[in-house]
Design a protein around this motif. Structure first.
Motif, PDB file in Angstrom:
ATOM      1  N   HIS A  33      26.058  15.594  -9.993  1.00  0.00           N
ATOM      2  CA  HIS A  33      25.106  14.566  -9.615  1.00  0.00           C
ATOM      3  C   HIS A  33      25.792  13.240  -9.319  1.00  0.00           C
ATOM      4  O   HIS A  33      25.264  12.422  -8.605  1.00  0.00           O
ATOM      5  N   ALA A  34      26.953  12.992  -9.890  1.00  0.00           N
ATOM      6  CA  ALA A  34      27.713  11.768  -9.653  1.00  0.00           C
ATOM      7  C   ALA A  34      28.615  12.011  -8.459  1.00  0.00           C
ATOM      8  O   ALA A  34      29.821  12.032  -8.571  1.00  0.00           O
ATOM      9  N   GLN A  35      28.005  12.203  -7.310  1.00  0.00           N
ATOM     10  CA  GLN A  35      28.771  12.699  -6.184  1.00  0.00           C
ATOM     11  C   GLN A  35      29.384  11.635  -5.288  1.00  0.00           C
ATOM     12  O   GLN A  35      30.327  11.905  -4.585  1.00  0.00           O
ATOM     13  N   PHE A  36      28.879  10.416  -5.315  1.00  0.00           N
ATOM     14  CA  PHE A  36      29.498   9.447  -4.415  1.00  0.00           C
ATOM     15  C   PHE A  36      29.594   8.068  -5.039  1.00  0.00           C
ATOM     16  O   PHE A  36      28.808   7.691  -5.893  1.00  0.00           O
ATOM     17  N   VAL A  37      30.632   7.356  -4.596  1.00  0.00           N
ATOM     18  CA  VAL A  37      30.880   5.999  -5.043  1.00  0.00           C
ATOM     19  C   VAL A  37      30.288   5.062  -4.003  1.00  0.00           C
ATOM     20  O   VAL A  37      30.561   5.197  -2.810  1.00  0.00           O
ATOM     21  N   LEU A  38      29.472   4.123  -4.460  1.00  0.00           N
ATOM     22  CA  LEU A  38      28.875   3.116  -3.596  1.00  0.00           C
ATOM     23  C   LEU A  38      29.399   1.760  -4.041  1.00  0.00           C
ATOM     24  O   LEU A  38      28.999   1.225  -5.076  1.00  0.00           O
ATOM     25  N   SER A  39      30.362   1.245  -3.281  1.00  0.00           N
ATOM     26  CA  SER A  39      30.997  -0.040  -3.560  1.00  0.00           C
ATOM     27  C   SER A  39      30.283  -1.110  -2.744  1.00  0.00           C
ATOM     28  O   SER A  39      30.031  -0.933  -1.549  1.00  0.00           O
ATOM     29  N   LEU A  40      29.969  -2.212  -3.394  1.00  0.00           N
ATOM     30  CA  LEU A  40      29.176  -3.241  -2.741  1.00  0.00           C
ATOM     31  C   LEU A  40      29.893  -4.586  -2.742  1.00  0.00           C
ATOM     32  O   LEU A  40      30.338  -5.053  -3.792  1.00  0.00           O
ATOM     33  N   ASP A  41      29.988  -5.194  -1.574  1.00  0.00           N
ATOM     34  CA  ASP A  41      30.352  -6.592  -1.487  1.00  0.00           C
ATOM     35  C   ASP A  41      29.138  -7.352  -2.026  1.00  0.00           C
ATOM     36  O   ASP A  41      28.041  -6.794  -2.112  1.00  0.00           O
ATOM     37  N   ALA A 113      32.360  11.488  -1.870  1.00  0.00           N
ATOM     38  CA  ALA A 113      32.286  10.507  -0.795  1.00  0.00           C
ATOM     39  C   ALA A 113      32.453   9.108  -1.375  1.00  0.00           C
ATOM     40  O   ALA A 113      32.138   8.861  -2.547  1.00  0.00           O
ATOM     41  N   PHE A 114      32.938   8.218  -0.532  1.00  0.00           N
ATOM     42  CA  PHE A 114      33.183   6.829  -0.921  1.00  0.00           C
ATOM     43  C   PHE A 114      32.638   5.939   0.187  1.00  0.00           C
ATOM     44  O   PHE A 114      33.050   6.062   1.343  1.00  0.00           O
ATOM     45  N   VAL A 115      31.718   5.046  -0.165  1.00  0.00           N
ATOM     46  CA  VAL A 115      31.084   4.159   0.811  1.00  0.00           C
ATOM     47  C   VAL A 115      31.224   2.726   0.311  1.00  0.00           C
ATOM     48  O   VAL A 115      30.929   2.435  -0.852  1.00  0.00           O
ATOM     49  N   HIS A 116      31.667   1.841   1.190  1.00  0.00           N
ATOM     50  CA  HIS A 116      31.701   0.406   0.875  1.00  0.00           C
ATOM     51  C   HIS A 116      30.750  -0.298   1.834  1.00  0.00           C
ATOM     52  O   HIS A 116      30.786  -0.064   3.040  1.00  0.00           O
ATOM     53  N   VAL A 117      29.896  -1.159   1.279  1.00  0.00           N
ATOM     54  CA  VAL A 117      28.929  -1.925   2.073  1.00  0.00           C
ATOM     55  C   VAL A 117      29.361  -3.380   2.043  1.00  0.00           C
ATOM     56  O   VAL A 117      29.548  -3.954   0.963  1.00  0.00           O
ATOM     57  N   GLY A 118      29.518  -3.967   3.221  1.00  0.00           N
ATOM     58  CA  GLY A 118      29.941  -5.357   3.303  1.00  0.00           C
ATOM     59  C   GLY A 118      29.475  -6.002   4.589  1.00  0.00           C
ATOM     60  O   GLY A 118      28.897  -5.331   5.458  1.00  0.00           O
ATOM     61  N   ASP A 119      29.760  -7.285   4.719  1.00  0.00           N
ATOM     62  CA  ASP A 119      29.237  -8.030   5.871  1.00  0.00           C
ATOM     63  C   ASP A 119      30.313  -8.572   6.806  1.00  0.00           C
ATOM     64  O   ASP A 119      29.985  -9.255   7.771  1.00  0.00           O
ATOM     65  N   THR A 120      31.580  -8.277   6.542  1.00  0.00           N
ATOM     66  CA  THR A 120      32.634  -8.856   7.376  1.00  0.00           C
ATOM     67  C   THR A 120      33.635  -7.795   7.842  1.00  0.00           C
ATOM     68  O   THR A 120      33.692  -6.688   7.308  1.00  0.00           O
ATOM     69  N   ASP A 121      34.438  -8.201   8.806  1.00  0.00           N
ATOM     70  CA  ASP A 121      35.530  -7.348   9.276  1.00  0.00           C
ATOM     71  C   ASP A 121      36.559  -7.112   8.174  1.00  0.00           C
ATOM     72  O   ASP A 121      37.191  -6.063   8.122  1.00  0.00           O
ATOM     73  N   VAL A 122      36.724  -8.091   7.299  1.00  0.00           N
ATOM     74  CA  VAL A 122      37.655  -7.941   6.168  1.00  0.00           C
ATOM     75  C   VAL A 122      37.179  -6.797   5.273  1.00  0.00           C
ATOM     76  O   VAL A 122      37.980  -5.953   4.851  1.00  0.00           O
ATOM     77  N   ASP A 123      35.866  -6.739   5.008  1.00  0.00           N
ATOM     78  CA  ASP A 123      35.306  -5.628   4.225  1.00  0.00           C
ATOM     79  C   ASP A 123      35.608  -4.296   4.904  1.00  0.00           C
ATOM     80  O   ASP A 123      36.029  -3.339   4.257  1.00  0.00           O
ATOM     81  N   ARG A 125      37.982  -3.532   7.098  1.00  0.00           N
ATOM     82  CA  ARG A 125      39.413  -3.193   7.075  1.00  0.00           C
ATOM     83  C   ARG A 125      39.850  -2.670   5.713  1.00  0.00           C
ATOM     84  O   ARG A 125      40.544  -1.655   5.636  1.00  0.00           O
ATOM     85  N   TRP A 126      39.469  -3.353   4.633  1.00  0.00           N
ATOM     86  CA  TRP A 126      39.869  -2.898   3.293  1.00  0.00           C
ATOM     87  C   TRP A 126      39.234  -1.555   2.960  1.00  0.00           C
ATOM     88  O   TRP A 126      39.875  -0.695   2.337  1.00  0.00           O
ATOM     89  N   ALA A 127      37.993  -1.356   3.384  1.00  0.00           N
ATOM     90  CA  ALA A 127      37.332  -0.071   3.139  1.00  0.00           C
ATOM     91  C   ALA A 127      38.103   1.056   3.815  1.00  0.00           C
ATOM     92  O   ALA A 127      38.419   2.078   3.190  1.00  0.00           O
ATOM     93  N   HIS A 128      38.427   0.875   5.066  1.00  0.00           N
ATOM     94  CA  HIS A 128      39.125   1.927   5.809  1.00  0.00           C
ATOM     95  C   HIS A 128      40.535   2.158   5.278  1.00  0.00           C
ATOM     96  O   HIS A 128      41.000   3.306   5.223  1.00  0.00           O
ATOM     97  N   ARG A 129      41.221   1.111   4.864  1.00  0.00           N
ATOM     98  CA  ARG A 129      42.559   1.283   4.282  1.00  0.00           C
ATOM     99  C   ARG A 129      42.524   2.154   3.035  1.00  0.00           C
ATOM    100  O   ARG A 129      43.482   2.871   2.742  1.00  0.00           O
ATOM    101  N   ALA A 130      41.418   2.059   2.282  1.00  0.00           N
ATOM    102  CA  ALA A 130      41.295   2.824   1.040  1.00  0.00           C
ATOM    103  C   ALA A 130      40.614   4.174   1.252  1.00  0.00           C
ATOM    104  O   ALA A 130      40.394   4.913   0.294  1.00  0.00           O
ATOM    105  N   GLY A 131      40.276   4.507   2.502  1.00  0.00           N
ATOM    106  CA  GLY A 131      39.637   5.788   2.770  1.00  0.00           C
ATOM    107  C   GLY A 131      38.144   5.811   2.493  1.00  0.00           C
ATOM    108  O   GLY A 131      37.554   6.881   2.335  1.00  0.00           O
ATOM    109  N   PHE A 132      37.511   4.641   2.434  1.00  0.00           N
ATOM    110  CA  PHE A 132      36.064   4.550   2.275  1.00  0.00           C
ATOM    111  C   PHE A 132      35.408   4.545   3.647  1.00  0.00           C
ATOM    112  O   PHE A 132      35.952   3.995   4.606  1.00  0.00           O
ATOM    113  N   ASP A 133      34.234   5.131   3.734  1.00  0.00           N
ATOM    114  CA  ASP A 133      33.397   4.907   4.895  1.00  0.00           C
ATOM    115  C   ASP A 133      32.811   3.515   4.734  1.00  0.00           C
ATOM    116  O   ASP A 133      32.655   3.012   3.609  1.00  0.00           O
ATOM    117  N   PHE A 134      32.487   2.872   5.849  1.00  0.00           N
ATOM    118  CA  PHE A 134      32.007   1.494   5.806  1.00  0.00           C
ATOM    119  C   PHE A 134      30.613   1.395   6.410  1.00  0.00           C
ATOM    120  O   PHE A 134      30.341   1.976   7.457  1.00  0.00           O
TER     121      PHE A 134
END
Length: 159
Positions: A33-41, A113-123, A125-134
């Motif tokens: 059930h703990a199948q995905f990480v949701l990282s939030l700016d 799965a790994f998802v990062h939600v953010g509002d900038t290009d910096v978000d 870039r860092w998401a993609h460098r770490a293998g997160f979907d953005f």
């Protein structure tokens, strides 16, 4: 006979522990059930940010209640991030700087799965460098945000 029962119970207990993890709310839950990480700016992404973003904390709570591993990777200090979560009665599984997304990913090797939600290009870039979907927070205007992984993945831009 008693020894066998104890041994059997110990094995069952050990097996259960291996198949569980602490959820972002601190409760034990099955890893399936703990199948995905949701990282939030925070700023520009969450309604509690400065400036406020479109992602409502009720949607974050709903995703967490469905097994998402919730936390923040932000430019805010770790203390500020923890205070924001505490002020909103949400227990995150992690708080980190957005440059630490890779460390967050390594902390949850069982996640699918790994998802990062953010509002900038910096978000992004860092998401993609770490293998997160953005997911760009601008896509969440109007307060609608998915709570299930499939909904987040429809919005995501892969690494």
């Amino acid at each position: 006979s008693t020894t066998l029962r104890r041994s059997s119970c110990a094995t069952t207990t050990r097996s259960r522990r291996q198949n569980t993890t602490l959820s972002s709310g601190g409760r034990r839950m099955k890893r399936s059930h703990a199948q995905f990480v949701l990282s939030l700016d925070i700023d520009g992404t969450l309604e509690s940010g400065d400036p406020p973003g479109p992602l409502l904390l009720d949607r974050v709570r709903a995703a967490q209640s469905r097994g998402a591993i919730i936390g923040s990777c932000s430019d805010q200090t770790l203390t500020e991030q923890r205070m924001m979560w505490e002020d909103n009665n949400i227990v995150p599984a992690f708080v980190a700087g957005k440059t630490q997304l890779l460390v967050v990913r390594e902390r949850f090797p069982f996640a699918t799965a790994f998802v990062h939600v953010g509002d900038t290009d910096v978000d992004r870039r860092w998401a993609h460098r770490a293998g997160f979907d953005f997911v760009a927070s601008q896509l969440l205007e109007g307060g609608s945000a998915p709570v299930e992984l499939s909904g987040w993945m429809r919005l995501a831009v892969g690494p």
